[in-house]
Design an enzyme around this catalytic site. Structure first.
Site, mmCIF file in Angstrom:
data_model
loop_
_atom_site.group_PDB
_atom_site.id
_atom_site.type_symbol
_atom_site.label_atom_id
_atom_site.label_comp_id
_atom_site.label_asym_id
_atom_site.label_seq_id
_atom_site.Cartn_x
_atom_site.Cartn_y
_atom_site.Cartn_z
ATOM 1 N N ARG A 94 0.841 -1.190 0.000
ATOM 2 C CA ARG A 94 0.000 0.000 0.000
ATOM 3 C C ARG A 94 0.883 1.249 0.000
ATOM 4 O O ARG A 94 1.974 1.247 0.558
ATOM 5 C CB ARG A 94 -0.886 0.044 1.250
ATOM 6 C CG ARG A 94 -1.969 -0.989 1.301
ATOM 7 C CD ARG A 94 -2.993 -0.624 2.397
ATOM 8 N NE ARG A 94 -2.365 -0.186 3.628
ATOM 9 C CZ ARG A 94 -2.044 -0.977 4.639
ATOM 10 N NH1 ARG A 94 -2.288 -2.260 4.570
ATOM 11 N NH2 ARG A 94 -1.480 -0.498 5.727
ATOM 12 N N TYR A 243 -0.809 -3.367 -7.285
ATOM 13 C CA TYR A 243 -0.811 -4.136 -6.040
ATOM 14 C C TYR A 243 -2.187 -4.114 -5.379
ATOM 15 O O TYR A 243 -2.897 -3.101 -5.413
ATOM 16 C CB TYR A 243 0.246 -3.603 -5.070
ATOM 17 C CG TYR A 243 0.061 -4.134 -3.670
ATOM 18 C CD1 TYR A 243 0.481 -5.427 -3.352
ATOM 19 C CD2 TYR A 243 -0.592 -3.395 -2.701
ATOM 20 C CE1 TYR A 243 0.256 -5.942 -2.091
ATOM 21 C CE2 TYR A 243 -0.806 -3.904 -1.439
ATOM 22 C CZ TYR A 243 -0.384 -5.182 -1.131
ATOM 23 O OH TYR A 243 -0.617 -5.703 0.112
ATOM 24 N N LYS A 252 -9.785 -2.131 0.899
ATOM 25 C CA LYS A 252 -9.626 -1.042 1.870
ATOM 26 C C LYS A 252 -10.277 0.252 1.373
ATOM 27 O O LYS A 252 -10.882 0.990 2.153
ATOM 28 C CB LYS A 252 -8.147 -0.793 2.153
ATOM 29 C CG LYS A 252 -7.341 -2.026 2.525
ATOM 30 C CD LYS A 252 -7.786 -2.680 3.809
ATOM 31 C CE LYS A 252 -6.768 -3.742 4.231
ATOM 32 N NZ LYS A 252 -7.182 -4.509 5.405
ATOM 33 N N HIS A 272 -12.166 -2.243 10.494
ATOM 34 C CA HIS A 272 -11.065 -3.139 10.147
ATOM 35 C C HIS A 272 -11.026 -4.258 11.191
ATOM 36 O O HIS A 272 -10.155 -4.294 12.062
ATOM 37 C CB HIS A 272 -9.766 -2.318 10.143
ATOM 38 C CG HIS A 272 -8.574 -3.067 9.660
ATOM 39 N ND1 HIS A 272 -7.308 -2.820 10.137
ATOM 40 C CD2 HIS A 272 -8.427 -4.037 8.735
ATOM 41 C CE1 HIS A 272 -6.439 -3.609 9.533
ATOM 42 N NE2 HIS A 272 -7.093 -4.355 8.683
ATOM 43 N N SER A 294 -1.972 -4.582 11.222
ATOM 44 C CA SER A 294 -1.331 -5.616 10.402
ATOM 45 C C SER A 294 -0.255 -6.350 11.209
ATOM 46 O O SER A 294 0.425 -5.765 12.047
ATOM 47 C CB SER A 294 -0.698 -4.983 9.158
ATOM 48 O OG SER A 294 -1.679 -4.404 8.335
ATOM 49 N N CYS A 296 -0.560 -8.606 13.492
ATOM 50 C CA CYS A 296 -0.864 -8.848 14.904
ATOM 51 C C CYS A 296 -1.740 -10.085 15.100
ATOM 52 O O CYS A 296 -2.377 -10.245 16.133
ATOM 53 C CB CYS A 296 -1.539 -7.632 15.524
ATOM 54 S SG CYS A 296 -0.439 -6.218 15.710
ATOM 55 N N ASP A 319 -11.024 -9.778 8.104
ATOM 56 C CA ASP A 319 -10.413 -8.466 7.880
ATOM 57 C C ASP A 319 -11.356 -7.288 8.069
ATOM 58 O O ASP A 319 -10.950 -6.273 8.618
ATOM 59 C CB ASP A 319 -9.828 -8.415 6.465
ATOM 60 C CG ASP A 319 -8.878 -7.243 6.265
ATOM 61 O OD1 ASP A 319 -8.110 -6.932 7.194
ATOM 62 O OD2 ASP A 319 -8.902 -6.643 5.181
ATOM 63 N N ARG A 414 1.442 -12.241 -0.582
ATOM 64 C CA ARG A 414 0.043 -12.493 -0.244
ATOM 65 C C ARG A 414 -0.505 -13.775 -0.861
ATOM 66 O O ARG A 414 -0.025 -14.246 -1.883
ATOM 67 C CB ARG A 414 -0.811 -11.326 -0.762
ATOM 68 C CG ARG A 414 -0.484 -9.976 -0.137
ATOM 69 C CD ARG A 414 -1.119 -9.834 1.206
ATOM 70 N NE ARG A 414 -0.705 -8.623 1.901
ATOM 71 C CZ ARG A 414 -1.432 -8.059 2.868
ATOM 72 N NH1 ARG A 414 -2.584 -8.582 3.236
ATOM 73 N NH2 ARG A 414 -0.985 -6.977 3.489
#
Length: 631
Positions: A94, A243, A252, A272, A294, A296, A319, A414
């Site tokens: 991102r 991407y 997002k 989120h 992210s 975690c 997510d 990913r």
């Protein structure tokens, strides 16, 4: 980009927008607002043809074949319909520094940042600046390329929670990925005779003929990347990057930033957050949402493999959660997505066996390594990969374990997999009505000071806890190294409007007659003085969830007061079968650490949110500080 049947070619002379042929689909049958949008995009970007995507498997198979022939995709032969994609090395994450919210009033987009301080809670751009930036990029940017028109639903098509978007793109990779991550269907065009839609415009920014080298068969324009959101117009424009987070605009961009602004206007929540179901040994089911930055363990939590006997965990989403209160005052949630877009490194049969089973077929892997056996490879799969296999890294170069200095896979590599392939997906994961939420969890990667779990005293106290979430930075964005960064509500990169207004929106949701979920903060990542984790994590996290669910049933015997909220009373967390755990250290609250932490949080709010900070949040921080001073 694909082969066309004779009857489609015949339509070239029947359906055109100006001189641009409609290669596939019936343009004339579309609702007027959709035709106007597509026509605008054609005139702006000048593609060589228009393709109306239908989301079918036949369509996907056709595009996969062409991308394999071109070299954009590589078939991973050890699996059924799994493919590897390597991107341009300059297009791997991102681009938060190039992501903007465009509004008439600056402070509808971002808070009143203290003078001389760089704001990190979003970036604002005026309409005039945005117009200038887009006019430098989008005109004729699809010359020589096909424009794919993708109708998609965020959420089940027949759900009152759901929203419709239409994305135009010149990337076949995006078309394939959107089919996995959203619900792509021509049926949605019919619904748009009565409903509005979010307009999503994307281009890789490489008109043909291309000047310059295309790396890894991945067209992009890194120097000109920009991602702009127009919440007042329900519009997204993304240029230069292929991407996922920048190009899969349903994710997002739509599901958090634009949907967040919609949620504020319409009285709901776009967050989120993962959504999970937990059934106890007593066969009582609870639904939980959790917001973690992210890296975690959000996907690990959503697919938890519980170690306590009698517990069952099922996944609704990993997510994003869209939530609203029903007429009976219950908070209901849906997962607006249709797939998983997960970080690959670190995922293995020990850390997340469920996730591993999700992507054994029909999946796309981006920037992972490949073995000579036709399998994927990334850091974390060492014990599952024979020593004698040859590995090619994410750039396609030979990579030798223990010898190569670079990583085999990109840190932000990913997997993109259909949600329905998850073996523990809940039968109601795509229920149009949603599932009732009992608890909301916040958490971050905090190596020091923060206990394993604590409970907020009230809804507003929980909002304060969420506003103060911090975590180590990750590879999901362009930040380097490890540092503790403020990531309030785990929404810092995904806010669609002024964060102070966002906090106030959360506070306003508490109303008479509503059954407000309890709010908790968890931290799986605390380390002892020896640098080792104090908590084993992974499947053992069910022990924390067990305590949380007992609190959801108002078991007051298991809590004690503390300056930060309610903590587990010693001995009430189920530790049966675990090696010795230093529970005292795991739940300790170092006074000076917390006084410093409160000071940092207050400074963060004063500098980054300023006068937009709801006064109750500052009052609760003050109360916490006073409680520690009296200890």
């Amino acid at each position: 980009m694909a082969s066309w049947a004779a009857d489609d070619i015949h339509k070239f002379t029947v359906q055109r927008i100006g001189r641009v042929p409609v290669i596939k689909g019936d343009f004339q049958s579309l609702p007027k607002q959709v035709k106007n949008f597509i026509t605008h995009c054609v005139h702006l970007m000048a593609p060589r043809g228009i393709y109306l995507a239908d989301g079918s498997k036949k369509e996907a198979d056709e595009f996969i074949q062409k991308l394999v022939e071109k070299g954009t995709l590589t078939k991973l032969t050890a699996y059924k319909e799994n493919y590897l994609c390597r991107t341009d090395p300059n297009d791997t994450a991102r681009v938060e520094s190039k992501t903007f919210t465009v509004t008439m009033n600056q402070y509808d987009a971002v808070p009143h940042v203290k003078k001389g301080v760089k704001g990190i809670l979003g970036h604002w751009m005026s309409y005039e600046e945005a117009a200038a930036a887009m006019n430098q990029r989008f005109p004729n940017c699809m010359t020589g390329r096909m424009m794919y028109v993708i109708p998609f639903s965020m959420g089940p098509v027949d759900s009152p929670f759901s929203k419709i978007g239409i994305q135009v793109t010149d990337s076949a990779y995006v078309l394939l990925s959107m089919r996995v991550m959203t619900r792509v269907s021509l049926q949605l065009f019919e619904l748009l005779h009565e409903r509005s839609f979010v307009k999503c415009i994307h281009s890789v920014g490489c008109p043909r003929p291309v000047h310059g080298r295309i790396k890894n068969h991945w067209p992009c324009n890194p120097e000109q990347v920009i991602v702009a959101h127009y919440p007042e117009q329900r519009l997204i424009q993304s240029f230069g990057s292929g991407y996922g987070g920048n190009s899969l605009l349903g994710k997002k961009c739509f599901a958090l930033r634009i949907a967040g602004a919609m949620a504020k206007d319409e009285g709901w929540m776009a967050e989120h957050m993962l959504i999970m179901s937990v059934t106890t040994p007593q066969k009582k089911e609870f639904f939980i949402v959790a917001a973690f930055p992210s890296a975690c363990g959000k996907t690990n939590m959503a697919m938890l493999n519980p170690t306590l006997p009698g517990y069952k965990v099922q996944c609704i989403g990993d997510d994003i959660a869209w939530m609203r209160f029903d007429h009976d005052g219950k908070l209901l949630a849906i997962n607006p997505e249709n797939g998983f877009f997960g970080v690959a490194p670190g995922t293995n049969t020990k850390t997340n066996p469920i996730a591993m089973r999700c992507f054994q077929e029909n999946s796309i892997f981006t920037n992972v390594a490949e073995t000579s056996e036709g399998k994927y490879y990334w850091e974390g799969l060492e014990d599952e990969t024979p020593e004698n296999v040859e590995i090619r890294n994410w750039l396609g170069h030979v990579w030798k374990r223990g010898q190569s200095k670079s990583r085999a896979s990109h840190p932000n590599s990913r997997f993109t997999a259909p949600a329905k392939q998850c073996p523990i997906m809940h039968p109601r994961w795509d229920c149009p009505k949603g599932v009732p939420i009992s608890a909301i969890l916040f958490g971050g990667r905090r190596p020091k000071g923060v206990p394993l779990v604590l409970e907020a005293r009230s809804w507003s106290h929980g909002v304060m806890l969420g506003a103060c979430v911090k975590s180590e930075t990750t590879a999901a964005a362009e930040f380097k190294g490890k540092a503790i960064m403020h990531d309030p509500m785990a929404m810092r990169p995904f806010l669609g409007y002024n964060f102070g207004q966002y906090l106030q929106h959360w506070l306003s949701l508490e109303q008479p007659g509503r059954q407000m979920p309890k709010i908790f903060h968890v931290n799986w990542f605390r380390r002892g003085d020896d640098g080792k984790f104090l908590w084993p994590g992974f499947g053992e996290n069910i022990r924390v969830v067990d305590w949380i669910l007992r609190r959801c049933e108002n078991d007051d015997s298991i809590v004690m007061e503390s300056p930060v909220g309610f903590l587990p009373r010693p001995g009430t967390l189920n530790m049966d079968g675990l090696p010795p755990i230093n529970e005292a250290e795991l739940f300790s609250l170092p006074k000076q650490y917390w006084l410093d932490d409160i000071k940092q949080n207050r400074k963060f709010l004063e500098e980054q949110v300023g006068v937009d900070t709801p006064p109750v949040i500052l009052k609760l921080l003050k109360n916490q500080e006073e409680a520690f001073k009296q200890c």
